[in-house]
Design an enzyme around this catalytic site. Sequence first.
Site, PDB file in Angstrom:
ATOM      1  N   ILE A 133     -61.083  -4.495 -26.542  1.00  0.00           N
ATOM      2  CA  ILE A 133     -61.523  -5.846 -26.186  1.00  0.00           C
ATOM      3  C   ILE A 133     -62.859  -6.104 -26.868  1.00  0.00           C
ATOM      4  CG2 ILE A 133     -62.508  -5.080 -23.961  1.00  0.00           C
ATOM      5  CD1 ILE A 133     -61.605  -7.962 -22.931  1.00  0.00           C
ATOM      6  N   ILE A 167     -67.378  -2.081 -30.545  1.00  0.00           N
ATOM      7  CA  ILE A 167     -66.071  -2.229 -29.893  1.00  0.00           C
ATOM      8  C   ILE A 167     -65.395  -0.865 -29.714  1.00  0.00           C
ATOM      9  CG2 ILE A 167     -63.824  -3.418 -29.944  1.00  0.00           C
ATOM     10  CD1 ILE A 167     -66.506  -5.172 -29.579  1.00  0.00           C
ATOM     11  N   GLU A 252     -62.583  -3.617 -14.402  1.00  0.00           N
ATOM     12  CA  GLU A 252     -63.348  -2.944 -15.455  1.00  0.00           C
ATOM     13  C   GLU A 252     -64.437  -2.060 -14.835  1.00  0.00           C
ATOM     14  OE1 GLU A 252     -65.094  -5.686 -18.210  1.00  0.00           O
ATOM     15  OE2 GLU A 252     -66.287  -4.152 -19.201  1.00  0.00           O
ATOM     16  N   LEU A 347     -81.591  22.246 -13.996  1.00  0.00           N
ATOM     17  CA  LEU A 347     -81.392  23.559 -13.373  1.00  0.00           C
ATOM     18  C   LEU A 347     -80.853  24.595 -14.363  1.00  0.00           C
ATOM     19  CD1 LEU A 347     -79.996  22.446  -9.899  1.00  0.00           C
ATOM     20  CD2 LEU A 347     -82.312  23.200 -10.470  1.00  0.00           C
ATOM     21  N   THR A 375     -75.275  -4.448 -18.489  1.00  0.00           N
ATOM     22  CA  THR A 375     -76.406  -3.530 -18.259  1.00  0.00           C
ATOM     23  C   THR A 375     -76.818  -3.547 -16.782  1.00  0.00           C
ATOM     24  OG1 THR A 375     -78.108  -5.219 -18.636  1.00  0.00           O
ATOM     25  CG2 THR A 375     -77.311  -4.022 -20.590  1.00  0.00           C
TER      26      THR A 375
HETATM   27  C1  LIG Z   1     -70.794   2.874 -26.806  1.00  0.00           C
HETATM   28  C2  LIG Z   1     -70.639   1.406 -26.543  1.00  0.00           C
HETATM   29  C3  LIG Z   1     -69.392   0.893 -26.256  1.00  0.00           C
HETATM   30  C4  LIG Z   1     -69.235  -0.473 -26.045  1.00  0.00           C
HETATM   31  N1  LIG Z   1     -67.971  -0.990 -25.893  1.00  0.00           N
HETATM   32  C5  LIG Z   1     -67.802  -2.336 -25.908  1.00  0.00           C
HETATM   33  C6  LIG Z   1     -66.486  -2.910 -25.975  1.00  0.00           C
HETATM   34  O1  LIG Z   1     -65.468  -2.187 -25.988  1.00  0.00           O
HETATM   35  N2  LIG Z   1     -66.386  -4.258 -26.048  1.00  0.00           N
HETATM   36  C7  LIG Z   1     -67.461  -5.080 -26.049  1.00  0.00           C
HETATM   37  O2  LIG Z   1     -67.302  -6.288 -26.116  1.00  0.00           O
HETATM   38  N3  LIG Z   1     -68.723  -4.579 -25.974  1.00  0.00           N
HETATM   39  C8  LIG Z   1     -68.904  -3.226 -25.924  1.00  0.00           C
HETATM   40  N4  LIG Z   1     -70.176  -2.701 -25.908  1.00  0.00           N
HETATM   41  C9  LIG Z   1     -71.312  -3.593 -25.898  1.00  0.00           C
HETATM   42  C10 LIG Z   1     -72.092  -3.574 -24.588  1.00  0.00           C
HETATM   43  O3  LIG Z   1     -71.356  -4.189 -23.584  1.00  0.00           O
HETATM   44  C11 LIG Z   1     -73.453  -4.257 -24.864  1.00  0.00           C
HETATM   45  O4  LIG Z   1     -74.200  -3.356 -25.673  1.00  0.00           O
HETATM   46  C12 LIG Z   1     -74.188  -4.591 -23.585  1.00  0.00           C
HETATM   47  O5  LIG Z   1     -73.542  -5.619 -22.887  1.00  0.00           O
HETATM   48  C13 LIG Z   1     -75.650  -5.014 -23.848  1.00  0.00           C
HETATM   49  O6  LIG Z   1     -75.738  -5.955 -24.856  1.00  0.00           O
HETATM   50  P1  LIG Z   1     -76.786  -5.727 -26.055  1.00  0.00           P
HETATM   51  O7  LIG Z   1     -76.539  -4.359 -26.592  1.00  0.00           O
HETATM   52  O8  LIG Z   1     -76.679  -6.855 -26.992  1.00  0.00           O
HETATM   53  O9  LIG Z   1     -78.206  -5.695 -25.361  1.00  0.00           O
HETATM   54  P2  LIG Z   1     -79.124  -6.984 -25.046  1.00  0.00           P
HETATM   55  O10 LIG Z   1     -78.322  -8.022 -24.383  1.00  0.00           O
HETATM   56  O11 LIG Z   1     -79.864  -7.335 -26.290  1.00  0.00           O
HETATM   57  O12 LIG Z   1     -80.145  -6.373 -23.976  1.00  0.00           O
HETATM   58  C14 LIG Z   1     -81.332  -5.638 -24.336  1.00  0.00           C
HETATM   59  C15 LIG Z   1     -82.106  -5.365 -23.050  1.00  0.00           C
HETATM   60  O13 LIG Z   1     -82.502  -6.612 -22.446  1.00  0.00           O
HETATM   61  C16 LIG Z   1     -82.054  -6.669 -21.123  1.00  0.00           C
HETATM   62  N5  LIG Z   1     -81.703  -8.044 -20.754  1.00  0.00           N
HETATM   63  C17 LIG Z   1     -80.898  -8.908 -21.417  1.00  0.00           C
HETATM   64  N6  LIG Z   1     -80.776 -10.042 -20.738  1.00  0.00           N
HETATM   65  C18 LIG Z   1     -81.502  -9.892 -19.605  1.00  0.00           C
HETATM   66  C19 LIG Z   1     -81.767 -10.714 -18.475  1.00  0.00           C
HETATM   67  N7  LIG Z   1     -81.235 -11.947 -18.343  1.00  0.00           N
HETATM   68  N8  LIG Z   1     -82.579 -10.241 -17.482  1.00  0.00           N
HETATM   69  C20 LIG Z   1     -83.111  -9.001 -17.583  1.00  0.00           C
HETATM   70  N9  LIG Z   1     -82.903  -8.181 -18.618  1.00  0.00           N
HETATM   71  C21 LIG Z   1     -82.096  -8.610 -19.612  1.00  0.00           C
HETATM   72  C22 LIG Z   1     -80.820  -5.761 -21.081  1.00  0.00           C
HETATM   73  O14 LIG Z   1     -80.526  -5.354 -19.761  1.00  0.00           O
HETATM   74  C23 LIG Z   1     -81.270  -4.635 -21.998  1.00  0.00           C
HETATM   75  O15 LIG Z   1     -82.060  -3.737 -21.270  1.00  0.00           O
HETATM   76  C24 LIG Z   1     -70.358  -1.322 -26.075  1.00  0.00           C
HETATM   77  C25 LIG Z   1     -71.622  -0.796 -26.318  1.00  0.00           C
HETATM   78  C26 LIG Z   1     -71.767   0.542 -26.596  1.00  0.00           C
HETATM   79  C27 LIG Z   1     -73.140   1.063 -26.969  1.00  0.00           C
END
Ligand SMILES: Cc1cc2nc3c(=O)[nH]c(=O)nc-3n(C[C@H](O)[C@H](O)[C@H](O)COP(=O)(O)OP(=O)(O)OC[C@H]3O[C@@H](n4cnc5c(N)ncnc54)[C@H](O)[C@@H]3O)c2cc1C
Length: 395
Positions: A133, A167, A252, A347, A375
């Site tokens: 997805i 992804i 999910e 540990l 997150t």
């Molecule tokens: C190994 C891995 C697998 C993944 N698999 C999938 C997948 O299969 N499909 C898919 O679509 N995505 C996937 N993702 C993406 C994942 O869901 C996103 O990385 C995640 O949602 C965070 O988005 P970002 O990395 O752009 O961080 P950002 O949105 O840029 O966030 C950066 C920081 O800012 C904070 N932040 C952002 N907005 C706010 C707010 N409103 N208030 C407070 N803090 C905030 C966040 O919590 C974080 O600490 C995957 C990511 C990884 C690393």
Amino acid sequence: MSVYRQSATDTVVGNEDRALFEEMVKRILQQEVAPEYERWEEAHQVPRRLWNTLGEAGLLGVDLPEALGGSNAGVDICLMVCEEMSRQGFGGLASGYNIHANIVMPYLLHLGSEAQQAHWLPRMASGEVVGAIAMTEPGAGSDLAAMRTSAERVDNGWKLNGAKVFITNGQLADLVIVCAKTDPAAGARGVSLFLVDASLPGFSRGKPIRKIGQHASDTAELFFDDLVVPESALLGEAGKGFVYLMQELPRERLGVGAQALGAIDGALQLTLAYVQERRAFGQRIADFQNTRFVLATVRAELEMGRAYFNQCLQRYGWGEMNSTDAAALKLMLSEMQCRAVDRCLQLFGGYGYSQEYPISRFYVDARIQTIYAGTSEIMQEVIARDMLGKANQAA
Ligand SMILES: Cc1cc2nc3c(=O)[nH]c(=O)nc-3n(C[C@H](O)[C@H](O)[C@H](O)COP(=O)(O)OP(=O)(O)OC[C@H]3O[C@@H](n4cnc5c(N)ncnc54)[C@H](O)[C@@H]3O)c2cc1C
């Protein structure tokens, strides 16, 4: 004992069959995964044939109706598979499985037309088709509404353009549910979901993304370049993408929760064995009061986590688990997992930091759990919004 036995979800499997299924899952993972897993971690991907093996063993269509190639065994059983993968230290595999079986398949089952279900689900259950997805984009992660991937109406279908990042199953996927803007002016109401066949012209994948953990889970960038999909690729109704994403979040996040419970339990078992063997200052590490307190705390948290997980699972079965429950579950269990594996690793002393000791993989595999699928900060925001309403985003 499995945490699922007391659940009241709608399942056709009795306790005895459930125990047998659990034994079968353990055996299959030991036979088919354990001997090879280290190699897959190094290859940064599981082999394609593993999906067929899991399908042949009946692990992919666990809660799917039999008419669609599944076992009709209940959501709890499907989550148990995910938990067991994590417990055995296969965190990367558990994530790929979670996407395929706890996200993509339920989306199709809940939102797909009969024709879409018949086209994809039996092949997903057999492992012939791997699911992914794609929501996240380089400029749109937590802030999904900022997505730029577009789908424009053309004769007999839609033309997709854009890019997605991070992804899971991206390299191996045959079917990708792609979120795209069909009406950029309509904000959240202008997002739609598409069932994209990865063999279509205009679909391409970037290099695998190197991560600090969950190496065996393949994670890719995806690109859509004038990719034309037929009208029949639209999942549900146009413009309802965000509603569907919200609707499917509980399942999910139950999957992420199951991964967390399995990983905590697995890490705890490893640690219990180690601290009873290793000695310092003339006694077992297990005999230091600090060790006993740490292990007791991890165990107590695990039990609390299980209780809340079971409560959510029960509500899910009744159709009553909402997005706040899902956020609380995901927040608590993923943070608990990171805390627990960190304490367990401590540990082991220096050996915990060595890759030769499996606890080190539990540690690196855990870290992503508080980031993907929303997150921890976003989970807190969702929960707070439920109590206080939306925060004033103005500066
Ligand atoms: C190994 C891995 C697998 C993944 N698999 C999938 C997948 O299969 N499909 C898919 O679509 N995505 C996937 N993702 C993406 C994942 O869901 C996103 O990385 C995640 O949602 C965070 O988005 P970002 O990395 O752009 O961080 P950002 O949105 O840029 O966030 C950066 C920081 O800012 C904070 N932040 C952002 N907005 C706010 C707010 N409103 N208030 C407070 N803090 C905030 C966040 O919590 C974080 O600490 C995957 C990511 C990884 C690393």
